[in-house]
Design a protein around this motif. Structure first.
Motif, PDB file in Angstrom:
ATOM      1  N   LYS A  15       0.842  -1.208   0.000  1.00  0.00           N
ATOM      2  CA  LYS A  15       0.000   0.000   0.000  1.00  0.00           C
ATOM      3  C   LYS A  15       0.875   1.255   0.000  1.00  0.00           C
ATOM      4  O   LYS A  15       0.656   2.174  -0.795  1.00  0.00           O
ATOM      5  N   GLU A  16       1.868   1.273   0.868  1.00  0.00           N
ATOM      6  CA  GLU A  16       2.759   2.436   0.945  1.00  0.00           C
ATOM      7  C   GLU A  16       3.512   2.626  -0.365  1.00  0.00           C
ATOM      8  O   GLU A  16       3.727   3.752  -0.802  1.00  0.00           O
ATOM      9  N   ARG A  17       3.904   1.531  -1.003  1.00  0.00           N
ATOM     10  CA  ARG A  17       4.605   1.605  -2.282  1.00  0.00           C
ATOM     11  C   ARG A  17       3.714   2.258  -3.340  1.00  0.00           C
ATOM     12  O   ARG A  17       4.152   3.067  -4.144  1.00  0.00           O
ATOM     13  N   ALA A  18       2.444   1.897  -3.331  1.00  0.00           N
ATOM     14  CA  ALA A  18       1.502   2.462  -4.301  1.00  0.00           C
ATOM     15  C   ALA A  18       1.248   3.943  -4.049  1.00  0.00           C
ATOM     16  O   ALA A  18       0.948   4.689  -4.980  1.00  0.00           O
ATOM     17  N   LEU A  19       1.393   4.370  -2.813  1.00  0.00           N
ATOM     18  CA  LEU A  19       1.098   5.761  -2.460  1.00  0.00           C
ATOM     19  C   LEU A  19       2.298   6.703  -2.588  1.00  0.00           C
ATOM     20  O   LEU A  19       2.133   7.913  -2.437  1.00  0.00           O
ATOM     21  N   VAL A  20       3.479   6.193  -2.893  1.00  0.00           N
ATOM     22  CA  VAL A  20       4.675   7.039  -3.016  1.00  0.00           C
ATOM     23  C   VAL A  20       4.481   7.993  -4.193  1.00  0.00           C
ATOM     24  O   VAL A  20       4.438   7.564  -5.343  1.00  0.00           O
ATOM     25  N   MET A  21       4.349   9.265  -3.890  1.00  0.00           N
ATOM     26  CA  MET A  21       4.041  10.266  -4.910  1.00  0.00           C
ATOM     27  C   MET A  21       5.116  10.375  -5.986  1.00  0.00           C
ATOM     28  O   MET A  21       4.806  10.578  -7.145  1.00  0.00           O
ATOM     29  N   ASP A  22       6.377  10.229  -5.612  1.00  0.00           N
ATOM     30  CA  ASP A  22       7.446  10.381  -6.599  1.00  0.00           C
ATOM     31  C   ASP A  22       7.965   9.028  -7.096  1.00  0.00           C
ATOM     32  O   ASP A  22       9.013   8.957  -7.721  1.00  0.00           O
ATOM     33  N   GLY A  23       7.204   7.975  -6.845  1.00  0.00           N
ATOM     34  CA  GLY A  23       7.589   6.648  -7.299  1.00  0.00           C
ATOM     35  C   GLY A  23       7.326   6.456  -8.783  1.00  0.00           C
ATOM     36  O   GLY A  23       6.561   7.187  -9.407  1.00  0.00           O
ATOM     37  N   ILE A  24       7.957   5.465  -9.341  1.00  0.00           N
ATOM     38  CA  ILE A  24       7.773   5.138 -10.752  1.00  0.00           C
ATOM     39  C   ILE A  24       6.389   4.524 -10.926  1.00  0.00           C
ATOM     40  O   ILE A  24       6.010   3.606 -10.193  1.00  0.00           O
ATOM     41  N   LEU A  25       5.635   5.019 -11.896  1.00  0.00           N
ATOM     42  CA  LEU A  25       4.255   4.593 -12.099  1.00  0.00           C
ATOM     43  C   LEU A  25       4.148   3.081 -12.253  1.00  0.00           C
ATOM     44  O   LEU A  25       3.280   2.449 -11.647  1.00  0.00           O
ATOM     45  N   PHE A  26       5.028   2.481 -13.031  1.00  0.00           N
ATOM     46  CA  PHE A  26       4.996   1.037 -13.257  1.00  0.00           C
ATOM     47  C   PHE A  26       5.125   0.268 -11.938  1.00  0.00           C
ATOM     48  O   PHE A  26       4.406  -0.698 -11.692  1.00  0.00           O
ATOM     49  N   GLU A  27       6.040   0.699 -11.069  1.00  0.00           N
ATOM     50  CA  GLU A  27       6.233   0.041  -9.777  1.00  0.00           C
ATOM     51  C   GLU A  27       5.007   0.212  -8.888  1.00  0.00           C
ATOM     52  O   GLU A  27       4.622  -0.711  -8.171  1.00  0.00           O
ATOM     53  N   ARG A  28       4.397   1.363  -8.954  1.00  0.00           N
ATOM     54  CA  ARG A  28       3.193   1.619  -8.156  1.00  0.00           C
ATOM     55  C   ARG A  28       2.040   0.754  -8.652  1.00  0.00           C
ATOM     56  O   ARG A  28       1.260   0.224  -7.860  1.00  0.00           O
ATOM     57  N   GLN A  29       1.930   0.573  -9.966  1.00  0.00           N
ATOM     58  CA  GLN A  29       0.903  -0.305 -10.535  1.00  0.00           C
ATOM     59  C   GLN A  29       1.126  -1.740 -10.075  1.00  0.00           C
ATOM     60  O   GLN A  29       0.171  -2.436  -9.719  1.00  0.00           O
ATOM     61  N   ARG A  30       2.372  -2.197 -10.101  1.00  0.00           N
ATOM     62  CA  ARG A  30       2.680  -3.565  -9.688  1.00  0.00           C
ATOM     63  C   ARG A  30       2.365  -3.776  -8.211  1.00  0.00           C
ATOM     64  O   ARG A  30       1.956  -4.869  -7.824  1.00  0.00           O
ATOM     65  N   ALA A  31       2.547  -2.762  -7.386  1.00  0.00           N
ATOM     66  CA  ALA A  31       2.200  -2.880  -5.963  1.00  0.00           C
ATOM     67  C   ALA A  31       0.696  -3.098  -5.805  1.00  0.00           C
ATOM     68  O   ALA A  31       0.255  -3.938  -5.015  1.00  0.00           O
ATOM     69  N   ILE A  32      -0.087  -2.357  -6.580  1.00  0.00           N
ATOM     70  CA  ILE A  32      -1.545  -2.529  -6.544  1.00  0.00           C
ATOM     71  C   ILE A  32      -1.915  -3.916  -7.053  1.00  0.00           C
ATOM     72  O   ILE A  32      -2.748  -4.600  -6.452  1.00  0.00           O
ATOM     73  N   ASP A  33      -1.292  -4.352  -8.130  1.00  0.00           N
ATOM     74  CA  ASP A  33      -1.540  -5.695  -8.655  1.00  0.00           C
ATOM     75  C   ASP A  33      -1.236  -6.755  -7.592  1.00  0.00           C
ATOM     76  O   ASP A  33      -1.994  -7.703  -7.408  1.00  0.00           O
ATOM     77  N   ALA A  34      -0.114  -6.594  -6.906  1.00  0.00           N
ATOM     78  CA  ALA A  34       0.306  -7.573  -5.904  1.00  0.00           C
ATOM     79  C   ALA A  34      -0.675  -7.643  -4.735  1.00  0.00           C
ATOM     80  O   ALA A  34      -0.846  -8.703  -4.127  1.00  0.00           O
ATOM     81  N   LEU A  35      -1.320  -6.548  -4.428  1.00  0.00           N
ATOM     82  CA  LEU A  35      -2.306  -6.560  -3.342  1.00  0.00           C
ATOM     83  C   LEU A  35      -3.431  -7.557  -3.608  1.00  0.00           C
ATOM     84  O   LEU A  35      -4.012  -8.113  -2.675  1.00  0.00           O
ATOM     85  N   THR A  36      -3.728  -7.814  -4.868  1.00  0.00           N
ATOM     86  CA  THR A  36      -4.830  -8.729  -5.190  1.00  0.00           C
ATOM     87  C   THR A  36      -4.541 -10.154  -4.720  1.00  0.00           C
ATOM     88  O   THR A  36      -5.475 -10.940  -4.570  1.00  0.00           O
ATOM     89  N   LEU A  37      -3.297 -10.479  -4.474  1.00  0.00           N
ATOM     90  CA  LEU A  37      -2.946 -11.811  -3.971  1.00  0.00           C
ATOM     91  C   LEU A  37      -3.529 -12.066  -2.581  1.00  0.00           C
ATOM     92  O   LEU A  37      -3.668 -13.207  -2.170  1.00  0.00           O
ATOM     93  N   PHE A  38      -3.878 -10.989  -1.887  1.00  0.00           N
ATOM     94  CA  PHE A  38      -4.399 -11.096  -0.523  1.00  0.00           C
ATOM     95  C   PHE A  38      -5.927 -11.037  -0.468  1.00  0.00           C
ATOM     96  O   PHE A  38      -6.519 -10.984   0.603  1.00  0.00           O
ATOM     97  N   HIS A  39      -6.548 -11.015  -1.630  1.00  0.00           N
ATOM     98  CA  HIS A  39      -8.012 -11.055  -1.766  1.00  0.00           C
ATOM     99  C   HIS A  39      -8.696 -10.063  -0.814  1.00  0.00           C
ATOM    100  O   HIS A  39      -8.316  -8.908  -0.797  1.00  0.00           O
TER     101      HIS A  39
END
Length: 79
Positions: A15-39
């Motif tokens: 969640k924190e990775r997805a919220l990093v404002m200056d993070g790389i968009l692709f990495e933030r998308q992958r963090a959101i994708d990975a959250l789906t593993l936890f249903h």
């Protein structure tokens, strides 16, 4: 450390990775994708991302996954 504690830590890190404002968009998308593993356990994190994220793309992605999880649709992106 219990299994549930580890899962909650992983969810929080993603969640924190997805919220990093200056993070790389692709990495933030992958963090959101990975959250789906936890249903359903990821729903609170996805809802927080929807409220706080600065990107429309990321917001829409999190909204889509949250909706699918609530509807019981498989969100496993590796299928």
């Amino acid at each position: 450390m219990g299994e549930q504690s580890r899962e909650m830590i992983a969810i929080d890190v993603l969640k924190e990775r997805a919220l990093v404002m200056d993070g790389i968009l692709f990495e933030r998308q992958r963090a959101i994708d990975a959250l789906t593993l936890f249903h359903r356990n990821a729903l609170p994190a996805l809802e927080e991302i929807i409220k706080k994220v600065d990107s429309r793309i990321l917001k829409e992605r999190a909204m889509l996954y949250a909706q699918r999880i609530k509807e019981g649709i498989n969100t496993n992106i590796s299928l």
